[in-house]
Design a protein around this motif. Structure first.
Motif, PDB file in Angstrom:
ATOM      1  N   TYR A 298       0.819  -1.215   0.000  1.00 57.60           N
ATOM      2  CA  TYR A 298       0.000   0.000   0.000  1.00 57.60           C
ATOM      3  C   TYR A 298       0.851   1.264   0.000  1.00 57.60           C
ATOM      4  O   TYR A 298       0.579   2.205  -0.747  1.00 57.60           O
ATOM      5  N   ARG A 299       1.844   1.326   0.866  1.00 62.30           N
ATOM      6  CA  ARG A 299       2.660   2.541   0.991  1.00 62.30           C
ATOM      7  C   ARG A 299       3.377   2.832  -0.325  1.00 62.30           C
ATOM      8  O   ARG A 299       3.469   3.976  -0.753  1.00 62.30           O
ATOM      9  N   GLU A 300       3.858   1.803  -0.993  1.00 60.60           N
ATOM     10  CA  GLU A 300       4.534   1.999  -2.279  1.00 60.60           C
ATOM     11  C   GLU A 300       3.538   2.474  -3.341  1.00 60.60           C
ATOM     12  O   GLU A 300       3.858   3.337  -4.153  1.00 60.60           O
ATOM     13  N   ILE A 301       2.319   1.911  -3.315  1.00 59.46           N
ATOM     14  CA  ILE A 301       1.277   2.374  -4.248  1.00 59.46           C
ATOM     15  C   ILE A 301       0.992   3.848  -4.004  1.00 59.46           C
ATOM     16  O   ILE A 301       0.888   4.641  -4.947  1.00 59.46           O
ATOM     17  N   HIS A 302       0.889   4.230  -2.734  1.00 59.93           N
ATOM     18  CA  HIS A 302       0.664   5.641  -2.403  1.00 59.93           C
ATOM     19  C   HIS A 302       1.795   6.505  -2.948  1.00 59.93           C
ATOM     20  O   HIS A 302       1.555   7.556  -3.556  1.00 59.93           O
ATOM     21  N   ASP A 303       3.036   6.072  -2.739  1.00 59.33           N
ATOM     22  CA  ASP A 303       4.190   6.843  -3.212  1.00 59.33           C
ATOM     23  C   ASP A 303       4.188   6.982  -4.738  1.00 59.33           C
ATOM     24  O   ASP A 303       4.540   8.038  -5.271  1.00 59.33           O
ATOM     25  N   LEU A 304       3.766   5.926  -5.428  1.00 63.34           N
ATOM     26  CA  LEU A 304       3.746   5.945  -6.902  1.00 63.34           C
ATOM     27  C   LEU A 304       2.598   6.769  -7.465  1.00 63.34           C
ATOM     28  O   LEU A 304       2.735   7.400  -8.521  1.00 63.34           O
ATOM     29  N   THR A 305       1.443   6.745  -6.790  1.00 62.46           N
ATOM     30  CA  THR A 305       0.220   7.320  -7.360  1.00 62.46           C
ATOM     31  C   THR A 305      -0.320   8.537  -6.632  1.00 62.46           C
ATOM     32  O   THR A 305      -1.164   9.248  -7.181  1.00 62.46           O
ATOM     33  N   GLN A 306       0.111   8.737  -5.402  1.00 63.00           N
ATOM     34  CA  GLN A 306      -0.428   9.777  -4.513  1.00 63.00           C
ATOM     35  C   GLN A 306      -1.885   9.521  -4.126  1.00 63.00           C
ATOM     36  O   GLN A 306      -2.563  10.402  -3.613  1.00 63.00           O
ATOM     37  N   VAL A 307      -2.390   8.328  -4.376  1.00 60.79           N
ATOM     38  CA  VAL A 307      -3.730   7.930  -3.939  1.00 60.79           C
ATOM     39  C   VAL A 307      -3.626   7.610  -2.449  1.00 60.79           C
ATOM     40  O   VAL A 307      -2.640   6.999  -2.003  1.00 60.79           O
ATOM     41  N   SER A 308      -4.630   8.022  -1.679  1.00 59.22           N
ATOM     42  CA  SER A 308      -4.565   7.829  -0.227  1.00 59.22           C
ATOM     43  C   SER A 308      -4.534   6.342   0.130  1.00 59.22           C
ATOM     44  O   SER A 308      -5.113   5.497  -0.569  1.00 59.22           O
ATOM     45  N   VAL A 309      -3.871   6.049   1.241  1.00 59.14           N
ATOM     46  CA  VAL A 309      -3.782   4.675   1.721  1.00 59.14           C
ATOM     47  C   VAL A 309      -5.183   4.162   2.060  1.00 59.14           C
ATOM     48  O   VAL A 309      -5.487   2.977   1.856  1.00 59.14           O
ATOM     49  N   THR A 310      -6.067   5.042   2.528  1.00 61.64           N
ATOM     50  CA  THR A 310      -7.449   4.651   2.825  1.00 61.64           C
ATOM     51  C   THR A 310      -8.153   4.172   1.560  1.00 61.64           C
ATOM     52  O   THR A 310      -8.811   3.128   1.558  1.00 61.64           O
ATOM     53  N   THR A 311      -8.017   4.924   0.468  1.00 60.60           N
ATOM     54  CA  THR A 311      -8.633   4.527  -0.802  1.00 60.60           C
ATOM     55  C   THR A 311      -8.026   3.218  -1.298  1.00 60.60           C
ATOM     56  O   THR A 311      -8.743   2.335  -1.770  1.00 60.60           O
ATOM     57  N   ILE A 312      -6.729   3.087  -1.175  1.00 56.95           N
ATOM     58  CA  ILE A 312      -6.058   1.855  -1.601  1.00 56.95           C
ATOM     59  C   ILE A 312      -6.619   0.667  -0.821  1.00 56.95           C
ATOM     60  O   ILE A 312      -6.930  -0.380  -1.403  1.00 56.95           O
ATOM     61  N   GLY A 313      -6.802   0.833   0.474  1.00 55.97           N
ATOM     62  CA  GLY A 313      -7.368  -0.227   1.300  1.00 55.97           C
ATOM     63  C   GLY A 313      -8.790  -0.582   0.890  1.00 55.97           C
ATOM     64  O   GLY A 313      -9.168  -1.755   0.853  1.00 55.97           O
ATOM     65  N   ARG A 314      -9.586   0.425   0.568  1.00 56.36           N
ATOM     66  CA  ARG A 314     -10.961   0.167   0.125  1.00 56.36           C
ATOM     67  C   ARG A 314     -10.974  -0.608  -1.186  1.00 56.36           C
ATOM     68  O   ARG A 314     -11.781  -1.528  -1.369  1.00 56.36           O
ATOM     69  N   VAL A 315     -10.102  -0.227  -2.099  1.00 57.63           N
ATOM     70  CA  VAL A 315     -10.032  -0.948  -3.373  1.00 57.63           C
ATOM     71  C   VAL A 315      -9.591  -2.390  -3.129  1.00 57.63           C
ATOM     72  O   VAL A 315     -10.150  -3.319  -3.717  1.00 57.63           O
ATOM     73  N   ALA A 316      -8.631  -2.582  -2.251  1.00 62.67           N
ATOM     74  CA  ALA A 316      -8.157  -3.935  -1.935  1.00 62.67           C
ATOM     75  C   ALA A 316      -9.288  -4.786  -1.357  1.00 62.67           C
ATOM     76  O   ALA A 316      -9.459  -5.943  -1.751  1.00 62.67           O
TER      77      ALA A 316
END
Length: 108
Positions: free
Chosen positions: A64-82
């Protein structure tokens, strides 16, 4: 967003079905984009685009943290998508599979 009362256990899905059929009737990415731009606010388009951007990264197992760093998408949104990838209706997976098979077919 419309609020549903607790008594609305099974809201009429005819409007969602009609929207789904309208999207399915469009055969070109440009048509779908034009439809989405007409239908959605810029903020809604950004939110949906952000969710879609993280799907392939999650499927590859990127943290998640790497996805955030690459995309600037919030970790919360990343978690919801997951969570949706794991327990959702299967739409992300179906779209990704179609997109990948379309890409593979186009490269042959």
């Amino acid at each position: 967003m419309k609020r549903r009362s607790p008594h609305d256990e099974s809201p009429d899905d005819a409007p969602l079905q009609a929207l789904s059929e309208a999207l399915a009737a469009l055969s070109q990415a440009g048509e779908v984009r034009a439809f989405l731009e007409d239908l959605c606010t810029p903020a809604e388009l950004e939110a949906m685009s952000d969710r879609w951007r993280v799907v392939p990264l999650l499927l590859k197992g990127v943290p998640y943290r790497e996805i955030h760093d690459l995309t600037q998408v919030s970790v919360t949104t990343i978690g919801r998508v997951a969570r949706t990838l794991e327990r959702g209706a299967g739409g992300y997976a179906a779209a990704m599979q179609r997109q990948q098979s379309g890409t593979a077919a186009a490269s042959h």
